[in-house]
Design a protein around this motif. Structure first.
Motif, mmCIF file in Angstrom:
data_model
loop_
_atom_site.group_PDB
_atom_site.id
_atom_site.type_symbol
_atom_site.label_atom_id
_atom_site.label_comp_id
_atom_site.label_asym_id
_atom_site.label_seq_id
_atom_site.Cartn_x
_atom_site.Cartn_y
_atom_site.Cartn_z
ATOM 1 N N ILE A 51 35.580 5.462 -13.825
ATOM 2 C CA ILE A 51 34.796 4.349 -14.341
ATOM 3 C C ILE A 51 33.754 4.907 -15.304
ATOM 4 N N ASP A 52 33.079 4.013 -15.976
ATOM 5 C CA ASP A 52 32.044 4.464 -16.905
ATOM 6 C C ASP A 52 30.771 4.860 -16.172
ATOM 7 N N CYS A 53 30.354 4.042 -15.213
ATOM 8 C CA CYS A 53 29.101 4.349 -14.525
ATOM 9 C C CYS A 53 29.160 3.958 -13.057
ATOM 10 N N LEU A 54 28.721 4.863 -12.234
ATOM 11 C CA LEU A 54 28.548 4.623 -10.808
ATOM 12 C C LEU A 54 27.071 4.376 -10.548
ATOM 13 N N ILE A 55 26.748 3.284 -9.881
ATOM 14 C CA ILE A 55 25.370 2.977 -9.520
ATOM 15 C C ILE A 55 25.238 3.072 -8.007
ATOM 16 N N VAL A 56 24.276 3.848 -7.552
ATOM 17 C CA VAL A 56 24.027 3.993 -6.120
ATOM 18 C C VAL A 56 22.754 3.222 -5.786
ATOM 19 N N GLY A 57 22.891 2.135 -5.052
ATOM 20 C CA GLY A 57 21.747 1.317 -4.676
ATOM 21 C C GLY A 57 21.873 -0.098 -5.199
ATOM 22 N N VAL A 67 31.772 -0.586 -14.308
ATOM 23 C CA VAL A 67 30.673 -0.138 -13.462
ATOM 24 C C VAL A 67 30.926 -0.562 -12.014
ATOM 25 N N VAL A 68 30.628 0.330 -11.086
ATOM 26 C CA VAL A 68 30.752 0.055 -9.659
ATOM 27 C C VAL A 68 29.407 0.344 -9.012
ATOM 28 N N VAL A 69 28.940 -0.612 -8.208
ATOM 29 C CA VAL A 69 27.696 -0.451 -7.459
ATOM 30 C C VAL A 69 28.034 -0.203 -5.999
ATOM 31 N N PHE A 70 27.508 0.872 -5.442
ATOM 32 C CA PHE A 70 27.622 1.130 -4.008
ATOM 33 C C PHE A 70 26.308 0.721 -3.358
ATOM 34 N N ASP A 71 26.384 -0.214 -2.437
ATOM 35 C CA ASP A 71 25.188 -0.792 -1.824
ATOM 36 C C ASP A 71 25.244 -0.616 -0.310
ATOM 37 N N ALA A 72 24.298 0.166 0.222
ATOM 38 C CA ALA A 72 24.232 0.389 1.668
ATOM 39 C C ALA A 72 23.458 -0.710 2.382
#
Length: 307
Positions: free
Chosen positions: A12-18, A37-42
């Motif tokens: 992917i182009d950008c991984l966002i953590v949070g 873009v993929v967001v990983f949200d805990a």
């Protein structure tokens, strides 16, 4: 050949953590830039605890943290971002790409860390309920306006509590520092300065803090109980900088990630936004960080294949 195809399809182009305000706002920007873009949200954003903020631009009647996050998630999804309710514990960098192997295999050309901070709070069972009711508050910049002329306590080591207590005098003259230091530490520290500012100091037992109807009660070291409309902890916090540090990013003396004017860390392609960067912890600031970082990420990924 199959491995190469899987490698390309997972990139992917950008991984966002949070998945707090910074991460979700950046996802919207990048989605509108037609980036993958993929967001990983805990699910650990500080914003989720906000009972009602009237300090967020665009919401004159206020909005709860949960409602704000819901709107931000919806906006990111509508603009093409992918949201995954998963926590990331480790990211690798091979010099050109960032790799997350677990829980989902993703390769990204850039990473934005929006991992925030975790407040240190009194070790009591009713913390969340008190925050949601407003009897415990975390940020006087956000909600000091809500305690005008009320009785407010600031709990923590005198050195830290003094800063919040003096700031809160903008809103109320009825401020008490609930010191967790010893009497000798108070006398040799900021105690005299606090008293000169007209702020009362009491030593307290922090784990005794409890809700009492619509008030907060705390046991003082002298055995008496004191009642407040709201109590602000001033016990510090832990930053979510570990992922960045493990990748080679630098942090300041307080543990916040150091970034340049474009929110990029010392590691090319690794960005940080929101509370994990040492600015005032405000939703409006998080939005600004997100806009700056997302735009620079888009410009940095200069190839034409962004669809």
């Amino acid at each position: 050949m199959t491995d190469q195809r899987n490698r390309r399809s997972a990139q992917i182009d950008c991984l966002i953590v949070g998945g707090g305000p910074a991460g979700l706002a950046a996802a919207t920007y990048l989605g509108r830039f037609r980036r993958r873009v993929v967001v990983f949200d805990a699910g650990e954003s500080r914003a989720r605890l906000i009972p009602m903020t009237r300090n967020c631009p665009g919401f004159p009647d206020g909005i709860s943290g949960a409602d704000l996050l819901s709107r931000l998630r919806q906006q990111a999804l509508l603009n093409g971002a992918e949201l995954r309710d998963e926590a990331i514990r480790d990211i690798e960098h091979d010099g050109t790409e960032f790799l997350v192997a677990s829980p989902s295999s993703v390769r990204a050309r850039a990473v934005l860390l929006a991992t925030g901070v975790v407040d240190t709070l009194p070790d009591i069972p009713s913390t969340t309920d008190m925050i949601r009711s407003g009897t415990m508050r975390l940020c006087p910049i956000c909600d000091g306006y809500e305690v005008i002329d009320k009785r407010v306590g600031v709990m923590g080591p005198v050195k830290e509590a003094a800063k919040k207590a003096v700031f809160l005098q903008t809103y109320t003259r009825n401020v008490t520092v609930l010191a967790t230091d010893s009497a000798s530490d108070i006398a040799g520290g900021s105690g005299p300065l606090i008293q000169e500012a007209g702020i009362q100091i009491e030593t307290c037992i922090p784990h005794s803090l409890r809700p009492l109807g619509e008030k907060a009660a705390v046991l003082l070291s002298n055995g008496t109980t004191s009642i407040f409309d709201s109590v602000y902890p001033a016990m510090g916090c832990t930053t979510g900088a570990k992922l960045g540090i493990d990748l080679g990013a630098t942090c300041d003396d307080l543990g916040y990630l150091v970034v340049d004017a474009h929110q990029q860390t010392a590691v090319p392609g690794l960005y940080a936004a929101g509370d994990v960067v040492n600015e005032i912890n405000q939703i409006a600031v998080a939005f600004g960080h997100a806009a700056i970082a997302a735009t620079d990420i888009h410009n940095r990924l200069s190839d034409a294949n962004c669809f």
